[in-house]
Every structure is written in structure tokens, then in C-alpha cells.
Design a protein around this motif. Sequence first.
Motif, PDB file in Angstrom:
ATOM      1  N   SER A  61     -13.947 -66.988  17.076  1.00 50.52           N
ATOM      2  CA  SER A  61     -13.945 -65.886  18.042  1.00 50.52           C
ATOM      3  C   SER A  61     -14.319 -64.572  17.358  1.00 50.52           C
ATOM      4  O   SER A  61     -15.075 -63.766  17.908  1.00 50.52           O
ATOM      5  CB  SER A  61     -12.568 -65.758  18.698  1.00 50.52           C
ATOM      6  OG  SER A  61     -12.216 -66.952  19.371  1.00 50.52           O
ATOM      7  N   LEU A  62     -13.796 -64.345  16.161  1.00 56.44           N
ATOM      8  CA  LEU A  62     -14.118 -63.133  15.413  1.00 56.44           C
ATOM      9  C   LEU A  62     -15.601 -63.087  15.061  1.00 56.44           C
ATOM     10  O   LEU A  62     -16.254 -62.048  15.215  1.00 56.44           O
ATOM     11  CB  LEU A  62     -13.286 -63.062  14.136  1.00 56.44           C
ATOM     12  CG  LEU A  62     -13.586 -61.888  13.195  1.00 56.44           C
ATOM     13  CD1 LEU A  62     -13.214 -60.569  13.859  1.00 56.44           C
ATOM     14  CD2 LEU A  62     -12.829 -62.053  11.875  1.00 56.44           C
ATOM     15  N   ALA A  63     -16.141 -64.205  14.605  1.00 57.09           N
ATOM     16  CA  ALA A  63     -17.543 -64.251  14.210  1.00 57.09           C
ATOM     17  C   ALA A  63     -18.476 -63.961  15.386  1.00 57.09           C
ATOM     18  O   ALA A  63     -19.557 -63.398  15.216  1.00 57.09           O
ATOM     19  CB  ALA A  63     -17.870 -65.615  13.607  1.00 57.09           C
ATOM     20  N   ALA A 159     -12.335 -48.824  10.067  1.00 56.56           N
ATOM     21  CA  ALA A 159     -11.816 -48.539   8.727  1.00 56.56           C
ATOM     22  C   ALA A 159     -10.474 -49.236   8.488  1.00 56.56           C
ATOM     23  O   ALA A 159     -10.176 -49.659   7.370  1.00 56.56           O
ATOM     24  CB  ALA A 159     -11.673 -47.030   8.527  1.00 56.56           C
ATOM     25  N   ASN A 160      -9.678 -49.363   9.546  1.00 54.41           N
ATOM     26  CA  ASN A 160      -8.367 -50.012   9.417  1.00 54.41           C
ATOM     27  C   ASN A 160      -8.461 -51.537   9.388  1.00 54.41           C
ATOM     28  O   ASN A 160      -7.461 -52.212   9.115  1.00 54.41           O
ATOM     29  CB  ASN A 160      -7.460 -49.595  10.582  1.00 54.41           C
ATOM     30  CG  ASN A 160      -7.093 -48.129  10.548  1.00 54.41           C
ATOM     31  OD1 ASN A 160      -7.160 -47.488   9.496  1.00 54.41           O
ATOM     32  ND2 ASN A 160      -6.720 -47.577  11.693  1.00 54.41           N
ATOM     33  N   GLY A 161      -9.654 -52.080   9.669  1.00 48.45           N
ATOM     34  CA  GLY A 161      -9.810 -53.534   9.683  1.00 48.45           C
ATOM     35  C   GLY A 161      -8.997 -54.197  10.784  1.00 48.45           C
ATOM     36  O   GLY A 161      -8.481 -55.304  10.604  1.00 48.45           O
ATOM     37  N   ASP A 162      -8.910 -53.527  11.933  1.00 44.85           N
ATOM     38  CA  ASP A 162      -8.043 -54.019  13.000  1.00 44.85           C
ATOM     39  C   ASP A 162      -8.474 -55.368  13.552  1.00 44.85           C
ATOM     40  O   ASP A 162      -7.631 -56.190  13.922  1.00 44.85           O
ATOM     41  CB  ASP A 162      -7.967 -52.994  14.128  1.00 44.85           C
ATOM     42  CG  ASP A 162      -7.058 -51.829  13.778  1.00 44.85           C
ATOM     43  OD1 ASP A 162      -6.219 -51.990  12.871  1.00 44.85           O
ATOM     44  OD2 ASP A 162      -7.190 -50.753  14.390  1.00 44.85           O
ATOM     45  N   MET A 163      -9.780 -55.624  13.643  1.00 41.91           N
ATOM     46  CA  MET A 163     -10.224 -56.906  14.204  1.00 41.91           C
ATOM     47  C   MET A 163      -9.843 -58.066  13.296  1.00 41.91           C
ATOM     48  O   MET A 163      -9.450 -59.135  13.758  1.00 41.91           O
ATOM     49  CB  MET A 163     -11.741 -56.889  14.426  1.00 41.91           C
ATOM     50  CG  MET A 163     -12.146 -56.239  15.743  1.00 41.91           C
ATOM     51  SD  MET A 163     -11.449 -57.064  17.198  1.00 41.91           S
ATOM     52  CE  MET A 163     -12.399 -58.577  17.216  1.00 41.91           C
TER      53      MET A 163
END
Length: 300
Positions: A61-63, A159-163
Motif C-alpha cells: 500500500s505504501l509503495a 520530513a517527519n516520515g509520517d507515511m
Amino acid sequence: MGKRVLFFILTNILVMTTIIIVWSLITTYFDIGAIETGGQIDFVALGLFSLVVGFTGSFISLAMSRFIAKKMMNVKVLDPNGRLTAQERAVVEKVHRLSRAAGLMHMPEVGIYQSPEVNAFATGPSKKRSLVAVSSGLLNVMDDDAVEGVIAHEVAHVANGDMVTMTLLQGVVNTFVVFFSRLAAILVSRLVRSEMQGVVRFAAIIIFQILFSILGSIVVMAFSRYREFHADRGGADLAGRDKMAHALRSLKAHINRANVGGHNDDSAIQTMKISGKGGVAKLFSSHPDLDERIKRLEQR
């Protein structure tokens, strides 16, 4: 994160369901991967299976996130080195300037999608392959400071890498969903005649997985609401607290335009959701109430 969060969850449910259906058909046809032998459930095998499937579905899903977001919202990606209008050039420059201020080594893709809604979103599988997009409606009705505050919020998400963080959380949730859905399906199948157990178990797995996935989304949405406050603080650090607060107030002023333009089916991709819901619906809201966001930002 906003509607993009909901879209990520729905995509995750579809991916997970597809994996389970395919795996169930394969294991049934070839008689492999059994987690029940002689009426006894192999909890270790079930746990390992749940872990692998859960995180596989989450990372798939992320990809897919950036690609699907661009297709669903019909985003026009802006080439920094191409011919751009003054408005487009200003958006690109804001995103790049704020990204450098946030310490990003790779500039996000920048895009605009045509919609009267006042919104923006950020997505992508990593900081290196991220996308920040704004709606034409937002650019047309907000002043320059408000637009910068909104973009700063989206850059802060990147920047926070939330995903990626959400993907890890979703993987954990998926693991529990797969484990308990198959366990419940096994127990339900034992209530029917032996010749019907296979069909009942297969159907029960799908039903329980969808049901437990919806319940698991409560955890993901709670995390999303927490990260919104964090992104507001990050946006304030990048653009200034006054601009961030001004952006939130401007969003509140245009709240009635948040879901117009026929994009209800694409609601999962918005990152700067205008306002959260109240009551029970709040459990499934990806964003806290705007008044609460403004209050916390000003109290900081």
C-alpha cells in the motif's frame, strides 16, 4: 495526512483481502500452509503467517501511494526546469525552500490538481520519493502567507516520515487483523457440517478481515490525529507560527468548500483535512478539530 490516510487504509484493506483470497485458494488447491492439523490450531504458524501477510499488505500500500494519489486526483506534476506560470513557479519555489529548511536532501515532486476544494496533500513511500500537491481552489482563495503555512504543514509530514511510520503501525494492526480473523473463521466453521466447513471458513475469513480492519482503523486514525498536531508544529517551525496559525484560520473560513467538486471518492488523499468530526465519528476522523489545532498551536 487527512483523506490520504483514509485512502491508504482502504487501499490496505483491498490489498490485504486480495492477498488472503489468493493465498487461501493456493493453500486449498495444493494443500499447503495449513495452520490447523487434526483439529488443533498451530498458533505459531498462524502468528508467523499473520506477521508476513500483515506487513506485506502494508508496504505494498505504501509503495502504491504516490502513483495512486497522482492518478486519482489527476495531479499535474510541475517540472522545476520546465515552462511554468507565475503561480506554478511560486508553488515550486515554496515547496523547495521549505524542504531545504526542513533538511530534506531530495526535493519532493510538486503538483497542482484542479478542484474548487481548499486543500493540499503530501504522500509517497519515502522522503526521497515524496509528492506535495495543492488544489487550484486553495491557490485561488488563499493569500500568500496562508498558502505557505499549508505547504509548510505538508513538508513537515514528509520530513517527519509520517507515511513510513503509519505503514509500520498499519503493519502491526494488519498482523492482529489477520490473526484474529482466521482464528474467528476457524471457530465459526466448526459450527457447521464438515462438508460445508471449507466454504464457510473462506467466506468468514473475508468478512472478519474486513470487519476487524475497520475496527483497526480506529487505532490508525488516532495516530493520524496525533501526527497532525506534530505537523502543525513542524509547519510553524518552517514558515513561522503566525503563518501556520493564519493558514489554519483560513482553512476554517473555507470549511464549507472542503468536500465540493465531486471528489468524495478521492477523499482519502487529502492531507490537510479541513476539520475533524465530533461524537462517535471522531474515532474514524483522521484530523482533530480545527479549533483545537489552532488552540494548541497558539499555546505552544
